[in-house]
Design a protein around this motif. Structure first.
Motif, short mmCIF file in Angstrom:
data_model
loop_
_atom_site.label_atom_id
_atom_site.label_comp_id
_atom_site.label_asym_id
_atom_site.label_seq_id
_atom_site.Cartn_x
_atom_site.Cartn_y
_atom_site.Cartn_z
N PRO A 24 1.27 -15.18 15.60
CA PRO A 24 1.43 -16.49 16.26
C PRO A 24 1.06 -17.63 15.32
N ALA A 25 1.78 -18.75 15.45
CA ALA A 25 1.54 -19.90 14.57
C ALA A 25 0.14 -20.47 14.73
N TYR A 26 -0.47 -20.28 15.91
CA TYR A 26 -1.79 -20.89 16.12
C TYR A 26 -2.86 -20.33 15.18
N LEU A 27 -2.62 -19.15 14.58
CA LEU A 27 -3.61 -18.61 13.65
C LEU A 27 -3.77 -19.49 12.42
N GLY A 28 -2.80 -20.38 12.19
CA GLY A 28 -2.93 -21.33 11.08
C GLY A 28 -4.05 -22.33 11.29
N GLU A 29 -4.55 -22.44 12.54
CA GLU A 29 -5.67 -23.32 12.86
C GLU A 29 -7.03 -22.64 12.61
N PHE A 30 -7.00 -21.34 12.31
CA PHE A 30 -8.24 -20.58 12.21
C PHE A 30 -8.85 -20.70 10.82
N ARG A 31 -10.18 -20.53 10.75
CA ARG A 31 -10.88 -20.56 9.47
C ARG A 31 -10.58 -19.31 8.65
N ALA A 32 -10.50 -18.17 9.33
CA ALA A 32 -10.28 -16.91 8.62
C ALA A 32 -9.59 -15.90 9.53
N CYS A 33 -8.79 -15.06 8.91
CA CYS A 33 -8.15 -13.95 9.61
C CYS A 33 -8.60 -12.66 8.91
N LEU A 34 -9.21 -11.76 9.65
CA LEU A 34 -9.72 -10.52 9.09
C LEU A 34 -8.73 -9.41 9.45
N ALA A 35 -7.97 -8.98 8.46
CA ALA A 35 -6.88 -8.05 8.68
C ALA A 35 -7.37 -6.62 8.76
N ALA A 36 -6.62 -5.80 9.50
CA ALA A 36 -6.99 -4.40 9.67
C ALA A 36 -6.46 -3.53 8.55
N SER A 37 -5.47 -4.01 7.79
CA SER A 37 -4.88 -3.20 6.73
C SER A 37 -4.29 -4.12 5.66
N ALA A 38 -3.94 -3.50 4.51
CA ALA A 38 -3.33 -4.27 3.42
C ALA A 38 -1.97 -4.81 3.84
N ALA A 39 -1.22 -4.03 4.61
CA ALA A 39 0.09 -4.48 5.07
C ALA A 39 -0.05 -5.70 5.98
N GLU A 40 -1.04 -5.69 6.86
CA GLU A 40 -1.27 -6.81 7.75
C GLU A 40 -1.71 -8.04 6.97
N MET A 41 -2.52 -7.84 5.94
CA MET A 41 -2.96 -8.95 5.12
C MET A 41 -1.78 -9.62 4.41
N ARG A 42 -0.84 -8.82 3.93
CA ARG A 42 0.33 -9.39 3.24
C ARG A 42 1.16 -10.23 4.20
N VAL A 43 1.33 -9.76 5.43
CA VAL A 43 2.10 -10.53 6.42
C VAL A 43 1.41 -11.85 6.70
N LEU A 44 0.10 -11.82 6.87
CA LEU A 44 -0.66 -13.04 7.14
C LEU A 44 -0.59 -14.01 5.96
N ARG A 45 -0.72 -13.50 4.75
CA ARG A 45 -0.67 -14.37 3.57
C ARG A 45 0.70 -15.00 3.39
N ASP A 46 1.75 -14.24 3.64
CA ASP A 46 3.11 -14.78 3.51
C ASP A 46 3.37 -15.85 4.56
N GLN A 47 2.89 -15.62 5.77
CA GLN A 47 3.17 -16.54 6.86
C GLN A 47 2.36 -17.82 6.75
N PHE A 48 1.13 -17.73 6.26
CA PHE A 48 0.26 -18.90 6.23
C PHE A 48 -0.10 -19.30 4.79
N ALA A 49 0.87 -19.14 3.90
CA ALA A 49 0.64 -19.48 2.50
C ALA A 49 0.36 -20.97 2.31
N ASP A 50 0.89 -21.79 3.21
CA ASP A 50 0.70 -23.25 3.08
C ASP A 50 -0.48 -23.75 3.91
N ARG A 51 -1.27 -22.85 4.48
CA ARG A 51 -2.42 -23.23 5.30
C ARG A 51 -3.71 -22.82 4.60
N ASP A 52 -4.77 -23.54 4.90
CA ASP A 52 -6.07 -23.24 4.30
C ASP A 52 -6.80 -22.21 5.17
#
Length: 206
Positions: free
Chosen positions: A153-181
């Motif tokens: 969901p786009a609202y995760l871009g408002e979060f301070r941190a996302c703690l991923a369960a796997s490397a694959a999940e981390m890659r998806v999060l990084r690709d989606q929120f590359a322009d967010r801090d």
């Protein structure tokens, strides 16, 4: 009454075989109106889709209380009305997540005024999280289990941190929120743990 007649009458009503239902949803909680007072001190606000996913949060709260050398209180808000598991219910407050209207969201946040928010899994409340972020409440996303999501969901871009369960999940999060801090790390799923037993530190070091 014969046994046959008694059995036939019981077959007309099989309610005794049905599992007990959860309490009826409290409409006032859905409108953001709290049914309990806010405890004094630091409050961790945890949102989860259901009560089972919130089961592991006590370990985190206890660890933070230990590190801080002071109590952290915990508020668990869920989308479903299922009761919390007994050990969590004894330690945490439970409220239903408010509906996505400005008034409900404002009442919920005004009353509870959480010091930090943790979303376990994906909870469909973008307006609630956006309002919390606007108030400066630090928000964190943690995974309750490994998933194969291709988008979050786009609202995760408002979060301070996302703690991923796997490397694959981390890659998806990084690709989606590359322009967010947003800080993104792999921690594995959030699971219940126990503290190590106390011991003589000098003997342990030796």
């Amino acid at each position: 009454m014969s046994r046959l007649t008694y059995a036939a009458s019981r077959l007309k009503d099989l309610s005794f075989l049905r599992p007990a239902k959860a309490e009826a949803p409290k409409g006032t909680e859905r409108l953001g109106q709290a049914s309990q007072p806010r405890p004094e001190g630091c409050l961790i606000w945890v949102t989860a889709e259901n009560a089972v996913e919130a089961g592991a949060i006590l370990s985190l709260v206890k660890e933070l209380s230990f590190l801080r050398e002071g109590p952290f209180h915990c508020l668990v808000s869920t989308e479903t009305n299922d009761p919390l598991v007994p050990k969590v219910a004894r330690e945490a407050l439970h409220q239903l997540v408010p509906v996505e209207t400005p008034g409900s969201v404002e009442r919920f946040l005004n009353h509870w005024a959480p010091d930090v928010g943790i979303s376990i899994g994906v909870v469909d409340r973008p307006k609630l999280f956006a309002a919390a972020a606007d108030r400066g409440i630090p928000l964190f996303h943690v995974a309750a289990e490994r998933s194969e999501r291709r988008r979050f969901p786009a609202y995760l871009g408002e979060f301070r941190a996302c703690l991923a369960a796997s490397a694959a999940e981390m890659r998806v999060l990084r690709d989606q929120f590359a322009d967010r801090d947003v800080t993104i790390e792999i921690t594995g799923p959030l699971t219940d743990t126990t503290h190590a037993l106390s011991c003589n530190e000098a003997e342990c070091d030796e």
